[in-house]
Design a protein around this motif. Structure first.
Motif, mmCIF file in Angstrom:
data_model
loop_
_atom_site.group_PDB
_atom_site.id
_atom_site.type_symbol
_atom_site.label_atom_id
_atom_site.label_comp_id
_atom_site.label_asym_id
_atom_site.label_seq_id
_atom_site.Cartn_x
_atom_site.Cartn_y
_atom_site.Cartn_z
ATOM 1 N N UNK A 1 -4.171 4.597 -4.700
ATOM 2 C CA UNK A 1 -5.105 5.698 -4.453
ATOM 3 C C UNK A 1 -5.412 6.351 -5.799
ATOM 4 N N UNK A 2 -6.691 6.624 -6.024
ATOM 5 C CA UNK A 2 -7.137 7.057 -7.349
ATOM 6 C C UNK A 2 -6.417 8.319 -7.816
ATOM 7 N N UNK A 3 -6.126 9.226 -6.912
ATOM 8 C CA UNK A 3 -5.496 10.483 -7.319
ATOM 9 C C UNK A 3 -3.995 10.359 -7.524
ATOM 10 N N UNK A 4 -3.450 9.141 -7.352
ATOM 11 C CA UNK A 4 -2.004 8.958 -7.532
ATOM 12 C C UNK A 4 -1.649 8.470 -8.926
ATOM 13 N N UNK B 1 0.839 -1.190 0.000
ATOM 14 C CA UNK B 1 0.000 0.000 0.000
ATOM 15 C C UNK B 1 0.877 1.244 0.000
ATOM 16 N N UNK B 2 0.573 2.165 -0.882
ATOM 17 C CA UNK B 2 1.363 3.383 -1.089
ATOM 18 C C UNK B 2 2.783 3.073 -1.565
ATOM 19 N N UNK B 3 2.973 1.888 -2.154
ATOM 20 C CA UNK B 3 4.280 1.543 -2.712
ATOM 21 C C UNK B 3 4.603 2.415 -3.905
ATOM 22 N N UNK B 4 5.867 2.803 -4.015
ATOM 23 C CA UNK B 4 6.322 3.606 -5.155
ATOM 24 C C UNK B 4 6.486 2.671 -6.348
ATOM 25 N N UNK C 1 -8.481 3.466 -17.708
ATOM 26 C CA UNK C 1 -8.475 2.350 -16.751
ATOM 27 C C UNK C 1 -7.158 2.372 -15.988
ATOM 28 N N UNK C 2 -7.243 2.636 -14.704
ATOM 29 C CA UNK C 2 -6.038 2.790 -13.882
ATOM 30 C C UNK C 2 -5.150 1.557 -13.964
ATOM 31 N N UNK D 1 -6.663 9.381 -20.673
ATOM 32 C CA UNK D 1 -7.764 10.346 -20.766
ATOM 33 C C UNK D 1 -7.527 11.538 -19.845
ATOM 34 N N UNK D 2 -7.119 11.264 -18.616
ATOM 35 C CA UNK D 2 -6.846 12.352 -17.677
ATOM 36 C C UNK D 2 -5.656 13.190 -18.131
ATOM 37 N N UNK D 3 -4.628 12.516 -18.661
ATOM 38 C CA UNK D 3 -3.455 13.231 -19.139
ATOM 39 C C UNK D 3 -3.781 14.155 -20.298
ATOM 40 N N UNK D 4 -4.618 13.698 -21.227
ATOM 41 C CA UNK D 4 -5.009 14.531 -22.365
ATOM 42 C C UNK D 4 -5.822 15.735 -21.888
#
Length: 759
Positions: free
Chosen positions: A434-437, A130-133, A421-422, A442-445
């Motif tokens: 985490x979704x915001x990580x 969890x929260x792994x880089x 799709x994450x 689509x988000x990048x564009x």
């Protein structure tokens, strides 16, 4: 139980790790020794968490009692659908550190000699916690042709692992991608042994500089599967083994790797876990490796297929050279194996000494605990190494009439199953994120084109679509200036996957994954549902930019032909959507090169570039005699010119080659108007040899950043090993004769010359 320091001479820091291990070993009983070689617990199953309260289960206490201590604990922090650990019930933040310290304290208090436990944790492309880089998968890292930035990425991972109390990073890096039907293709750096060796060395250096020891996996020839089936037989001879599958291991040893994980497969009838020639004679005696050999999960128990008896299997594996088990039952019978005369206590001592030496090297006798309330955060904003890797991993395969970069667009349709799709861009062995990580394409564009109207239509799932989905995509494509279609595969385990006891995904009717461990395929075509979407959008679009996000090479003939521009991205990690959008806009110039060749048809396989000169590869009457795109190919938005290419010597003796090597020297200039990376690659062909050689072999490369109009002098040095072969007696020698030297980039020949080696 407590012992005074003066009664523990192995705690003297002035002595070497080996000396300290010898002193401690003398005090141990046989039961204590075999306890150090067991790693049976599934670490993620030994605790319960409710809110912030974490308690250990009885199976942990019983195992400590059975082993009179604990040698190693696997996967305490592991989080994924197999472990069934997530942000609700798993370990993260200070909760993880507190439980680690509690485990370490209990183990040491219940070890007569106060031996701490060593923690092993999965790190296939970042910490599986969890929260792994997380980093792009290995196949994407191979596409960068840039070991230095991979080392920087793994340095961050190593620091995070160390901060959480992990001591051993289990890291994929030894497998070669020789058959892309294999589901674990994404875990390979590519099809070429030289490239893989350079990347493996970089990963090890980064992790170990970060403070953890590396267990490199898998050894050996797991990528040489039969029909692409996972863990199947490698039906190869010793030349193929040494030339293709061992160089990465040799590079790992030179880089100081402290652990190796044996592979599931058998080579010419002998399982790797029972192969003394492989694990002892070759790995230790010939290569000089002096760390531990760890089993893969349940692999020693699988030897029962051959022995019919778990105790015999345990003795066979230990005698072959396996020091530490993993999740298996067999190594709990090592005492019994000694009693039956299957192995000796001296052989047990040899394995235990390696484990103890590793623990002393790791410093956990002096520093067994982790400081609480001091856990650093490893965000992608603060540590941009994952983003940098993603930027350099994307491969531009086609750019008709300079369709890219797309610097201005009034309206853009983004469509396809991998567009938003994450988990389809993260790869296998991925924890919940985490979704915001994570930034999707689509988000990048959306971020890179704030002035444009961005429309979205999923269009299809991975393998299914509907008329309604297709109609929505068609209607929106007709309204837009350009369509970005994001196709490919997925290794996402987060959609109803079932699992074997070793964590591999099992085939079922409800999978939304077609890549990853257990997901071998008989054919590599993009699924028909996605092709229906592509054709529908192509028919309605003014311009189509296709992005293929995948974990293996896929057959993309039609997509390549019908797209105006085509990008290939092997799972690019959490920052992949940002990197791809930056490349579309032209903020970043693509610099990825293919680490593996792309087939035209399933029946062509294998299609690797470095085939033997004894036959005509890919020679079929019904298909072209070449891959669709070959190893090393990749375009960008500028042009490079090479001048003054020459070998510093045209003739060299074997002795001179041993001392200094010989350098290929050149100048390279960015003749375009955009900053970018050229990736000059040096290949050799041995023209006079006593054994069959390959038509071409990569033996050097570099990656050079150039501003517009900038020119740099550069060179690639050829050392003794790069011209050596294994002769008929399996001795590594450089034979006198002629070598063709070729400088290439983008699968284009830039220069060719010859080098003569004399006695």
């Amino acid at each position: 139980m407590s012992m005074e320091k003066e009664n523990r001479p192995w705690m003297d820091p002035q002595k070497s790790a080996g000396e300290r291990a010898d002193l401690l070993l003398r005090e141990m009983t046989l039961k204590e020794k075999t306890g150090q070689l067991n790693q049976r617990l599934y670490g993620f199953r030994i605790y319960d968490r409710k809110n912030d309260a974490v308690t250990l289960k009885d199976e942990f206490y019983k195992e400590v009692e059975n082993c009179e201590g604990l040698g190693a604990l696997y996967g305490l922090y592991r989080s994924d659908p197999w472990s069934e650990r997530d942000y609700e019930n798993g370990l993260c933040g200070e909760t993880a550190i507190k439980l680690y310290n509690e485990i370490q304290k209990y183990v040491m208090e219940h070890s007569r000699l106060q031996i701490p436990v060593i923690m092993s944790s999965e790190c296939p492309h970042g910490h599986q916690a969890l929260d792994g880089y997380l980093l792009p998968v290995n196949l994407a890292a191979g596409a960068t042709f840039h070991p230095e930035i991979l080392q920087e990425g793994y340095l961050v991972c190593g620091r995070q692992l160390k901060s959480m109390g992990a001591h051993l990073a289990l890291c994929s890096m030894l497998d070669m991608l020789r058959d892309p039907r294999w589901g674990r293709s994404e875990e390979c750096y590519g099809e070429d042994p030289f490239l893989s060796g350079r990347m493996a060395s970089a990963a090890i250096t980064g992790l170990q500089e970060g403070g953890v020891q590396v267990v490199a996996k898998h050894f050996a020839a797991q990528g040489e599967s039969t029909g692409g089936v996972n863990a199947s037989a490698a039906r190869i001879g010793e030349h193929e083994l040494r030339e293709i599958h061992l160089p990465a291991m040799q590079s790992a040893v030179k880089a100081g790797v402290r652990g190796v994980m044996a592979a599931y497969n058998e080579i010419d009838g002998i399982y790797c876990h029972a192969n003394r020639k492989l694990l002892t004679e070759l790995l230790r005696n010939e290569f000089g490796f002096d760390g531990i050999v760890m089993a893969d999960a349940l692999a020693i128990d699988q030897l029962d297929k051959m022995t019919g008896d778990g105790t015999v299997s345990a003795g066979l594996a230990l005698r072959a050279g396996v020091d530490v088990g993993l999740l298996d039952e067999a190594y709990s019978h090592l005492e019994e194996a000694v009693g039956k005369g299957l192995i000796t206590e001296d052989e047990i001592n040899q394995a235990v000494r390696r484990v103890l030496k590793l623990k002393f090297e790791a410093g956990i006798f002096e520093h067994p605990f982790v400081e609480e309330n001091m856990l650093p955060e490893f965000s992608y904003e603060e540590y941009p190494e994952s983003l940098n890797l993603a930027r350099e991993s994307v491969i531009l395969l086609k750019n008709r009439e300079n369709s890219l970069p797309l610097e201005n667009a009034g309206s853009i349709l983004v469509t396809g199953p991998n567009a938003d799709d994450i988990y389809s861009q993260l790869g296998d062995y991925t924890p919940p994120v985490r979704e915001n990580s994570v930034t999707t394409v689509y988000q990048g564009i959306h971020k890179q084109y704030p002035e444009a109207e961005i429309l979205f239509a999923k269009g299809s799932d991975l393998t299914e679509t509907t008329e309604e989905m297709l109609l929505e995509a068609e209607e929106k494509a007709e309204k837009c200036d350009v369509s970005v279609v994001v196709l490919g595969s997925s290794s996402s385990r987060f959609t109803e996957a079932d699992f074997d006891a070793n964590g591999a995904a099992r085939l079922s009717d409800h999978l939304y994954m077609d890549c990853g461990e257990g997901m071998d395929r008989s054919e590599l075509n993009i699924p028909e549902a996605q092709m229906r979407l592509f054709r529908a959008v192509r028919a309605k679009s003014k311009k189509v930019i296709t992005v293929v996000i995948a974990g293996r090479p896929m057959i993309i003939n039609e997509v390549e032909k019908e797209s105006d521009a085509l990008l290939l991205s092997f799972y690019p990690g959490p920052c992949g959507g940002q990197a791809i959008a930056e490349i579309l806009r032209g903020i970043v110039n693509p610099s990825g090169r293919l680490p593996v060749s792309l087939p035209r048809a399933n029946g062509q396989l294998p299609v690797y570039y470095n085939y033997k000169s004894s036959y005509q590869a890919m020679h079929y009457l019904d298909e072209k005699q070449s891959p669709l795109f070959s190893f090393g190919y990749g375009l960008d938005y500028t042009e490079y010119t090479y001048t003054g290419v020459k070998l510093e010597k045209k003739e060299i003796t074997e002795e001179q080659l041993q001392k200094t090597g010989v350098e290929l020297q050149f100048k390279v200039k960015n003749a375009g108007d955009r900053e970018g990376f050229c990736v000059p690659q040096l290949y050799i062909t041995d023209l006079q040899a006593s054994v069959v050689r390959r038509v071409r072999e990569l033996k050097g490369f570099t990656k050079i950043r150039l501003k517009p109009g900038e020119e740099k002098e550069a060179g690639i040095r050829i050392a003794f090993d790069e011209l050596a072969l294994y002769n008929c007696d399996m001795n590594k020698v450089v034979e006198p004769g002629m070598f063709r030297i070729v400088l290439m980039d983008q699968d284009r020949e830039l220069w060719q010359g010859e080098l003569k080696v004399t006695e």
